[in-house]
Design a protein around this motif. Structure first.
Motif, PDB file in Angstrom:
ATOM      1  N   PRO A 162       0.803  -1.229   0.000  1.00  0.00           N
ATOM      2  CA  PRO A 162       0.000   0.000   0.000  1.00  0.00           C
ATOM      3  C   PRO A 162       0.831   1.271   0.000  1.00  0.00           C
ATOM      4  O   PRO A 162       0.272   2.359   0.096  1.00  0.00           O
ATOM      5  N   SER A 163       2.163   1.159  -0.059  1.00  0.00           N
ATOM      6  CA  SER A 163       3.014   2.334   0.171  1.00  0.00           C
ATOM      7  C   SER A 163       2.859   3.406  -0.893  1.00  0.00           C
ATOM      8  O   SER A 163       2.875   4.601  -0.596  1.00  0.00           O
ATOM      9  N   GLY A 164       2.715   2.995  -2.173  1.00  0.00           N
ATOM     10  CA  GLY A 164       2.627   3.962  -3.255  1.00  0.00           C
ATOM     11  C   GLY A 164       3.764   3.786  -4.232  1.00  0.00           C
ATOM     12  O   GLY A 164       4.140   2.659  -4.594  1.00  0.00           O
ATOM     13  N   LEU A 165       4.343   4.883  -4.659  1.00  0.00           N
ATOM     14  CA  LEU A 165       5.407   4.884  -5.665  1.00  0.00           C
ATOM     15  C   LEU A 165       6.736   5.127  -4.962  1.00  0.00           C
ATOM     16  O   LEU A 165       6.938   6.162  -4.335  1.00  0.00           O
ATOM     17  N   ILE A 166       7.642   4.153  -5.077  1.00  0.00           N
ATOM     18  CA  ILE A 166       8.885   4.156  -4.308  1.00  0.00           C
ATOM     19  C   ILE A 166      10.086   4.275  -5.230  1.00  0.00           C
ATOM     20  O   ILE A 166      10.203   3.555  -6.225  1.00  0.00           O
ATOM     21  N   VAL A 167      10.983   5.198  -4.894  1.00  0.00           N
ATOM     22  CA  VAL A 167      12.244   5.358  -5.616  1.00  0.00           C
ATOM     23  C   VAL A 167      13.374   4.819  -4.739  1.00  0.00           C
ATOM     24  O   VAL A 167      13.501   5.205  -3.578  1.00  0.00           O
ATOM     25  N   SER A 168      14.169   3.931  -5.321  1.00  0.00           N
ATOM     26  CA  SER A 168      15.343   3.388  -4.646  1.00  0.00           C
ATOM     27  C   SER A 168      16.588   3.872  -5.369  1.00  0.00           C
ATOM     28  O   SER A 168      16.557   4.162  -6.567  1.00  0.00           O
ATOM     29  N   LYS A 169      17.703   3.913  -4.646  1.00  0.00           N
ATOM     30  CA  LYS A 169      18.937   4.465  -5.202  1.00  0.00           C
ATOM     31  C   LYS A 169      20.087   3.481  -5.066  1.00  0.00           C
ATOM     32  O   LYS A 169      20.286   2.888  -3.995  1.00  0.00           O
ATOM     33  N   SER A 170      20.820   3.309  -6.150  1.00  0.00           N
ATOM     34  CA  SER A 170      22.010   2.462  -6.169  1.00  0.00           C
ATOM     35  C   SER A 170      23.239   3.323  -6.423  1.00  0.00           C
ATOM     36  O   SER A 170      23.199   4.267  -7.216  1.00  0.00           O
ATOM     37  N   LEU A 171      24.318   2.970  -5.765  1.00  0.00           N
ATOM     38  CA  LEU A 171      25.586   3.688  -5.949  1.00  0.00           C
ATOM     39  C   LEU A 171      26.639   2.818  -6.615  1.00  0.00           C
ATOM     40  O   LEU A 171      27.790   3.250  -6.770  1.00  0.00           O
ATOM     41  N   LEU A 208      27.963  11.354  -3.538  1.00  0.00           N
ATOM     42  CA  LEU A 208      27.044  10.237  -3.729  1.00  0.00           C
ATOM     43  C   LEU A 208      25.756  10.648  -4.440  1.00  0.00           C
ATOM     44  O   LEU A 208      24.676  10.119  -4.188  1.00  0.00           O
ATOM     45  N   GLY A 209      25.884  11.610  -5.347  1.00  0.00           N
ATOM     46  CA  GLY A 209      24.738  12.023  -6.140  1.00  0.00           C
ATOM     47  C   GLY A 209      23.678  12.781  -5.375  1.00  0.00           C
ATOM     48  O   GLY A 209      22.500  12.778  -5.762  1.00  0.00           O
ATOM     49  N   THR A 210      24.055  13.472  -4.318  1.00  0.00           N
ATOM     50  CA  THR A 210      23.060  14.160  -3.490  1.00  0.00           C
ATOM     51  C   THR A 210      22.474  15.392  -4.157  1.00  0.00           C
ATOM     52  O   THR A 210      21.511  15.966  -3.634  1.00  0.00           O
ATOM     53  N   SER A 211      23.030  15.826  -5.285  1.00  0.00           N
ATOM     54  CA  SER A 211      22.454  16.962  -6.015  1.00  0.00           C
ATOM     55  C   SER A 211      21.768  16.525  -7.311  1.00  0.00           C
ATOM     56  O   SER A 211      21.380  17.375  -8.117  1.00  0.00           O
ATOM     57  N   ASP A 212      21.603  15.213  -7.495  1.00  0.00           N
ATOM     58  CA  ASP A 212      20.909  14.715  -8.686  1.00  0.00           C
ATOM     59  C   ASP A 212      19.455  15.167  -8.697  1.00  0.00           C
ATOM     60  O   ASP A 212      18.829  15.332  -7.639  1.00  0.00           O
ATOM     61  N   LYS A 213      18.920  15.319  -9.905  1.00  0.00           N
ATOM     62  CA  LYS A 213      17.493  15.559 -10.084  1.00  0.00           C
ATOM     63  C   LYS A 213      16.843  14.259 -10.556  1.00  0.00           C
ATOM     64  O   LYS A 213      17.364  13.583 -11.448  1.00  0.00           O
ATOM     65  N   VAL A 214      15.726  13.915  -9.938  1.00  0.00           N
ATOM     66  CA  VAL A 214      15.012  12.679 -10.241  1.00  0.00           C
ATOM     67  C   VAL A 214      13.537  13.013 -10.370  1.00  0.00           C
ATOM     68  O   VAL A 214      13.002  13.796  -9.573  1.00  0.00           O
ATOM     69  N   GLY A 215      12.847  12.424 -11.346  1.00  0.00           N
ATOM     70  CA  GLY A 215      11.437  12.725 -11.495  1.00  0.00           C
ATOM     71  C   GLY A 215      10.683  11.706 -12.321  1.00  0.00           C
ATOM     72  O   GLY A 215      11.282  10.894 -13.037  1.00  0.00           O
ATOM     73  N   PHE A 216       9.369  11.756 -12.224  1.00  0.00           N
ATOM     74  CA  PHE A 216       8.499  10.892 -13.023  1.00  0.00           C
ATOM     75  C   PHE A 216       7.090  11.461 -13.018  1.00  0.00           C
ATOM     76  O   PHE A 216       6.681  12.164 -12.087  1.00  0.00           O
TER      77      PHE A 216
END
Length: 413
Positions: A162-171, A208-216
């Motif tokens: 039931p959580s919704g839409l989840i973004v996970s991050k790999s390094l 570690l990509g902390t300034s990346d932009k992510v979207g959908f």
């Protein structure tokens, strides 16, 4: 001036005027990627011009492993080779698949749904060999997508009830995903329960990509299409409404393309009053605000639009028939073709809709109810387009072989 010369000059001017008026028309070359009966192909293009098409083979379709398929072309799509499954061979998958190319080093990341989770994999040799893990980290997944920001940072998007839409991050290039964020809840979706469109990512530096932009982009039950965006490498997200508030926007994935320089282009299918159309909106600040939505394909019946963009060039591809109705209610005689509209001014204007391939993709209705379909779902839930750094679009789609339900995967450039 002699009369014959005047006539020839007038004819030349008339021809030039006709060519100018048809300036948006494109000539496409079509090839068959594979005769395997697959659907939902995705296309990606690397900086060196290498092309990849991936497609799922069917949820847990074989034992012990059911890996989805990845095809590669090194000659602009003229010929295609099925790449080895390597360490993916004995792992579960085949439900849904997606591939991403690291924009810096060209390495590949892959996700392959099997409902319990997704098998994720990474390759440093254009898909010849793979490292793979059958447990991406989020249990109970539906429709995963991935995007690479560069230097081994990969983002994985999935729908989980039931959580919704989840973004996970790999390094580490897409093999281990230790960081998970709920990017949009069921409340954000206004009660809509279902998957989202593909994820996009732009490398922004930072540790570690902390300034990346992510979207959908994602559909809602009664609030149109929204865009979830992060500017801190996927740690937090906020949502902005794009458009389509008065239509049913949940029958196809809304899609966003990154044209560079902060410019995004979004497209979606809107169904209203028994008709389907294709909507579009643009952003110049990486999704913080959007232009007023507008319809770019209104005539006939459209289904499963997708968008690619680079610089001022935009391509929106779709299945289209001149028959009017909804995709699932058009008559049995309706003929759908892989089609596209293109723009050279960032999506401000588009040329006329044209068929990418003269061979029909399907005759008859297309069911858009996903796993609830009992027939007419041979094309899956999408076709797709990608664009290279020169602004050239590429297209891939499934075609139903006449006389049955088997398909082939086709490609055009």
């Amino acid at each position: 001036m002699p009369t014959t010369l005047v006539r020839r000059l007038a004819g030349a001017l008339a021809l030039a005027a006709c060519l100018a008026a048809a300036g948006s028309a494109q000539a496409y070359t079509t090839t068959v990627v594979t005769s395997r009966s697959l659907s939902e192909p995705g296309v990606d293009v690397a900086r060196d011009g290498t092309l990849y098409v991936n497609a799922p083979g069917g949820l847990l379709s074989s034992v012990p492993g059911s890996p989805s398929f990845i095809f590669r072309s090194g000659d602009g799509g003229a010929t295609w080779r099925e790449t080895p499954a390597s360490l993916r061979a004995d792992l579960p998958g085949g439900g849904d698949s997606d591939l991403a190319i690291d924009p810096v080093n060209g390495h590949l990341a892959f996700t392959d749904l099997w409902l319990g989770s997704s098998t994720v994999a990474s390759s440093t040799d254009k898909g010849e060999t793979w490292l793979a893990d059958p447990l991406q980290g989020i249990p109970g997944q539906d429709r995963p997508w991935i995007a690479a920001a560069g230097n081994g940072v990969v983002y994985h998007l999935t729908h989980q009830i039931p959580s919704g839409l989840i973004v996970s991050k790999s390094l580490d290039g897409g093999l281990v995903y230790p960081i998970h964020t709920v990017a949009a809840t069921v409340v954000d979706q206004a009660g809509f329960i279902g998957p989202t469109g593909p994820v996009i990512a732009q490398g922004g530096g930072g540790l570690l990509g902390t300034s990346d932009k992510v979207g959908f982009a994602y559909p809602t039950a009664n609030a149109g299409v929204k865009f979830a965006r992060s500017t801190n490498g996927g740690l937090t997200f906020s949502s902005v409404r794009i458009g389509g508030t008065s239509s049913d926007v949940g029958q196809a994935f809304p899609v966003v393309a990154d044209a560079g320089g902060g410019h995004l282009v979004a497209t979606w299918m809107a169904v209203k009053n028994g008709r389907s159309s294709v909507g579009l909106a643009r952003s110049s600040d990486w999704g913080a605000t959007w232009s007023a939505p507008r319809t770019i394909v209104a005539d006939g019946t459209s289904v499963y639009p997708w968008v690619s963009a680079h610089g001022a060039n935009v391509a929106v591809s779709l299945f289209h028939t001149t028959a009017q109705g909804e995709p699932s209610t058009v008559p049995a005689s309706a003929t759908f073709y892989e089609s596209a509209v293109t723009s050279t001014d960032g999506g401000a204007t588009f040329g006329a809709l044209q068929s990418v391939d003269a061979t029909p993709a399907k005759t008859g209705p297309i069911c858009t109810a996903g796993i609830d379909c009992t027939a007419d779902r041979e094309l899956g839930d999408f076709q797709s387009t990608a664009m290279d750094a020169s602004g050239r679009p590429y297209f891939t789609w499934a075609r139903v072989i006449p006389g049955g339900t088997a398909t082939e995967i086709r490609f055009a450039r």
